[in-house]
Structures are given as C-alpha cells and as structure tokens.
Enzyme design. Structure first.
Site, PDB file in Angstrom:
ATOM      1  N   LEU A 134     -13.238   6.018  -2.688  1.00 37.87           N
ATOM      2  CA  LEU A 134     -12.644   7.172  -2.027  1.00 37.87           C
ATOM      3  C   LEU A 134     -11.970   8.034  -3.081  1.00 37.87           C
ATOM      4  O   LEU A 134     -11.498   7.521  -4.101  1.00 37.87           O
ATOM      5  CB  LEU A 134     -11.596   6.736  -0.992  1.00 37.87           C
ATOM      6  CG  LEU A 134     -12.053   5.831   0.152  1.00 37.87           C
ATOM      7  CD1 LEU A 134     -10.851   5.451   1.017  1.00 37.87           C
ATOM      8  CD2 LEU A 134     -13.123   6.497   0.994  1.00 37.87           C
ATOM      9  N   ASP A 135     -11.908   9.340  -2.831  1.00 36.12           N
ATOM     10  CA  ASP A 135     -11.139  10.219  -3.703  1.00 36.12           C
ATOM     11  C   ASP A 135      -9.683   9.773  -3.720  1.00 36.12           C
ATOM     12  O   ASP A 135      -9.191   9.142  -2.774  1.00 36.12           O
ATOM     13  CB  ASP A 135     -11.216  11.667  -3.208  1.00 36.12           C
ATOM     14  CG  ASP A 135     -12.621  12.250  -3.305  1.00 36.12           C
ATOM     15  OD1 ASP A 135     -13.420  11.723  -4.098  1.00 36.12           O
ATOM     16  OD2 ASP A 135     -12.899  13.218  -2.588  1.00 36.12           O
ATOM     17  N   ARG A 136      -8.977  10.151  -4.780  1.00 33.77           N
ATOM     18  CA  ARG A 136      -7.585   9.731  -4.930  1.00 33.77           C
ATOM     19  C   ARG A 136      -6.741  10.045  -3.682  1.00 33.77           C
ATOM     20  O   ARG A 136      -5.951   9.218  -3.225  1.00 33.77           O
ATOM     21  CB  ARG A 136      -6.958  10.436  -6.144  1.00 33.77           C
ATOM     22  CG  ARG A 136      -5.506  10.046  -6.394  1.00 33.77           C
ATOM     23  CD  ARG A 136      -4.834  11.020  -7.357  1.00 33.77           C
ATOM     24  NE  ARG A 136      -5.356  10.902  -8.702  1.00 33.77           N
ATOM     25  CZ  ARG A 136      -4.814  10.139  -9.653  1.00 33.77           C
ATOM     26  NH1 ARG A 136      -3.744   9.410  -9.388  1.00 33.77           N
ATOM     27  NH2 ARG A 136      -5.345  10.111 -10.855  1.00 33.77           N
TER      28      ARG A 136
END
Length: 300
Positions: A134-136
């Site tokens: 997942l993105d940050r």
C-alpha cells in the site's frame, strides 16, 4: 552462509525490467540495488543477470538479504495490529503514514521492521514477505506470507485474480454511472518520476468501482473498489482521471482541511487458505481520521 529472499514474478509484472521490479515492486532504493550488484546478490532463475533484463511470469528472483538477519529487514520493536494469522500467513492492519517495507531514505519504522520483530519474539525465523503493498498514506489490509511456498501460492492467486483486494475511497463528486469498470493503461510520468500517468504505452490497469453512498449537497461519494491489476497509484490515478479525485490526495486529488492524507483504505482482502483452500475474507476497521471525515459528510 549468505541468506536470500526469493520472489516469484506475478503475471501483472510480466515485461518489467529487473531494475523496475526491484525499485517499484520490492521497493529497493537505488543505493541498495547498487550495493546488491557489487555483492553479486541478485539472481534471476539461479543466474547472475543485468538490471535491464526483462522478467517474465513465474521467473524466480533471489535477492541477498542482510547477513546479520534472516528476516530481510532489521527487526525493530513497534506496534502491529494482527487481523488474521495462521501457520502460513498473516494479515496486518497498516496505519496511515507508515511504509510497508523500507525504501529510499526510510530504513526503519516500517510495517516490515515491526513484523520482523514479532517473528523474532515468536521464535519464527522467516523472511518478511509482503504479497502486495500500500502507499505510505493508504491504510488497511496487507497480506504477508510466512514461507516461500505460501508466498508462491498467494502470488499465484493474485495473478489469477483469485486474491481480491477491496478498497474504500472518499471522492469528490457523484460518479456517473454509479458503478463501472475503469480500464486505462498506466505508465511512468513523462516529467515527474515519483508519479504515474495514463498513456497508451503503459501497462493495462483495471479497477472496478461501485458507489456505496452519495453525500448531498457536499457533492462527495464513498466508493468501494476492487483491483484486477495492481499498478502503482492505480486507484488514485484512475479516479482522478475520471474526474472523481480522492479527497485529501495532494498528488492526484484535492487537498482537504478535514483529512491530511488521501481518504483511501484497504477495507478487506479475500484469499484461499493454503491448506484447505477455504475462502477467507479479512476486514480492517476504518482508521480514526477516515471515520471522522466520513462523519462530517454524513452530518451535512
């Protein structure tokens, strides 16, 4: 004796160069890749390989891990929320603003560091193997395998679209139609390397969405989305391109005083159990910031 982590190339990554796979999928920094190259620590199907070599589905990539740990990342004490765990895998609830795995200048404080510490405390010696990322600033479900065989099986489920990832997103606007499939190719941005763009020469990217709730007069909507492919920034870019950007997304969407990151949450993951092939769905509760912004729209 040197220790290696092994990765099977999923169908959706077919045709990437080895360097792009290491950077974007495994999230190795350029500096780390250079170090591994000097150490002769990267192999493709058991052989030394150039970074510009294109990889194919079911290729095996072996990457040297730190010789002072068998976990692939340094174990570091920290909080993790386990949503599901058995002898083959586990699902963690990633909070917003935390990386899944060390990358770039961030080498500690990631979900992988904390999971490695959990393994160590449990007496489990295993490389940390995220099946997806997942993105940050995206919260929610992240699936990890505990061994190479389980990793391979789960990656095969992902490639066959049997492993389902469902997301919730709060977007600006009321989508028309309320449910649809977005099929738009995604590739690198021509001028900004940290972004992606829609263009005909990109990799095929497919996102399915349906509207769970429309908020009037706020002109916003809560969407449920399923990924058929897993390109970098796929949901964020697809929705922005259609004219329904994610609220709080400073890169592709619209900034909001109500939430300081994109209102995107990996709501659930569905997979087939390694041992008995039983279908299992694991859900992650909404984090506080997403719940609060949702409540503010509901109240209006």
């Amino acid at each position: 004796m040197r220790s290696f982590a092994s990765y099977k190339v999923a169908q959706e990554h077919n045709g990437l160069t080895l360097e792009i796979y290491l950077k974007e999928i495994l999230q190795y920094s350029g500096r780390k890749i250079q170090k591994l190259t000097r150490q002769k620590g990267i192999f493709l199907n058991g052989k030394s390989v150039f970074l510009q070599k294109k990889i194919s589905t079911a290729d095996t990539i072996r990457v040297l891990v730190s010789e002072d740990t068998a976990y692939g990342v340094p174990p570091e004490q920290g909080s993790i929320e386990i949503l599901y765990e058995d002898e083959y895998l586990l699902v963690l609830n990633k909070p917003p603003r935390q990386l899944v795995h060390p990358t770039g200048q961030t080498t500690s404080g990631t979900l992988a560091n904390h999971l490695a510490y959990h393994f160590k405390e449990q007496g489990i010696v295993s490389t940390v193997r995220p099946i997806h990322r997942l993105d940050r600033d995206t919260s929610g479900c992240v699936l990890f395998a505990k061994d190479g065989r389980s990793q391979f099986i789960l990656e095969q489920q992902l490639a066959a679209n049997e492993l389902k990832r469902t997301y919730w997103a709060l977007v600006k606007g009321i989508p028309v139609p309320p449910a649809d499939t977005i099929d738009l190719p995604i590739g690198t941005h021509p001028t900004m390397p940290n972004r992606r763009a829609i263009h005909i020469q990109g990799e095929r990217a497919i996102t399915h969405y349906q509207t769970l709730k429309a908020f009037l007069p706020a002109a916003a909507s809560l969407l449920e989305l399923q990924l058929e492919t897993g390109r970098t920034h796929q949901i964020r870019l697809h929705l922005a391109h259609l004219g329904y950007p994610i609220i709080g997304d400073g890169m592709y969407g619209v900034r909001s005083p109500l939430i300081s990151r994109q209102a995107l949450h990996a709501h659930s993951v569905t997979f087939y159990h390694i041992k008995n092939n039983q279908e299992i769905t694991v859900q992650a509760p909404l984090p506080a910031d997403f719940s609060q912004v949702l409540s503010s729209y509901t109240a209006n």
